[in-house]
Scaffold this motif. Structure first.
Motif: not given
Length: 248
Positions: A160-161, A165, A168-169, A189, A225, A228
């Motif tokens: 999902h990340l 997202h 965000m990474v 990730p 989450g 992070v």
């Protein structure tokens, strides 16, 4: 690997890493003197780390156990930890276990683990292999350890990340700043546990793993989450440990 300077634990112990891998694993290979089996959805880990295999009574493996002297068959189990994200090198760890398979007996026997027709693994040796090296895990440590609370949800969290997202990474990589060698072509990730999130930074040749500890331990996916988000909004809370890997 970079030394950990925090007084509280900030990385999984080897036994916990093994228990987490077994909690996540769906398949594994099992080798006897005469056969090699690729088994899916057959293992469970009960109290005190007792491993039970749900074999059919008429299966070739059950037949081998029945034919073994005293019904005890020497076996080697191999589990491979594969990252759920599309990295170049997705193998994160390998666990090798040796021991003897015997009939588990009726439910309620052997600490209550297993049922009629199941096979019990009596462990002799547990070995964990990662990029950092090979570790022998004591049987007592394995029996006492518990899986990381994020282990079962880790794959869904990481995919999902990566899928939803990516910004965000990218922001986490930016926070590393000069700690990373120049020339990152992709970051994804790699792993997450209650202590930290780890990113794989890939270069034209080779890669570098960036472990970013959480400000506080996470007890579930929601808390991970939040940790992070805290790292991104409060950069001073982040401590980065870079694990370079040899060039390909």
């Amino acid at each position: 690997m970079s030394a950990v300077t925090d007084t509280a634990p900030s990385e999984q112990a080897a036994a916990e890493r093994v228990r987490s891998l077994l909690a996540q694993a769906v398949s594994f290979s099992l080798t006897t003197d005469g056969q090699c089996y690729d088994l899916i959805g057959m293992h469970s880990v009960g109290r005190n780390g007792r491993i039970t295999l749900a074999a059919q009574a008429d299966s070739p493996l059950a037949a081998e156990v029945a034919a073994a002297p005293h019904g005890s068959l020497a076996v080697l189990l191999e589990f491979t930890d594969i990252a759920p994200t599309p990295l170049r090198d997705r193998v994160r760890a390998r666990v090798t276990m040796s021991g003897w398979l015997t009939p588990a007996g009726p439910a309620g026997v052997h600490d209550g683990d297993g049922g009629d027709g199941d096979l019990r693994l009596d462990l002799a040796r547990v070995t964990l292999r990662t990029a950092a090296g090979t570790q022998e895990v004591s049987l007592d440590a394995f029996a006492l350890a518990q899986p990381d609370p994020l282990a079962v949800e880790e794959a869904a969290m990481l995919t999902h990340l990566a899928d939803a997202h990516g910004e965000m990474v990218a922001d986490l990589v930016v926070l590393a700043g000069s700690r990373l060698p120049y020339g990152v072509v992709r970051a994804l990730p790699l792993a997450v546990d209650r202590y930290a999130i780890t990113l794989r930074c890939e270069y034209r040749e080779g890669h570098c793993d960036l472990r970013i500890p959480f400000p506080t331990e996470a007890r579930d996916a929601a808390e991970a989450g939040e940790q992070v988000r805290l790292i991104l909004t409060t950069p001073r809370c982040a401590h980065h440990h870079r694990h370079p890997s040899p060039r390909a």
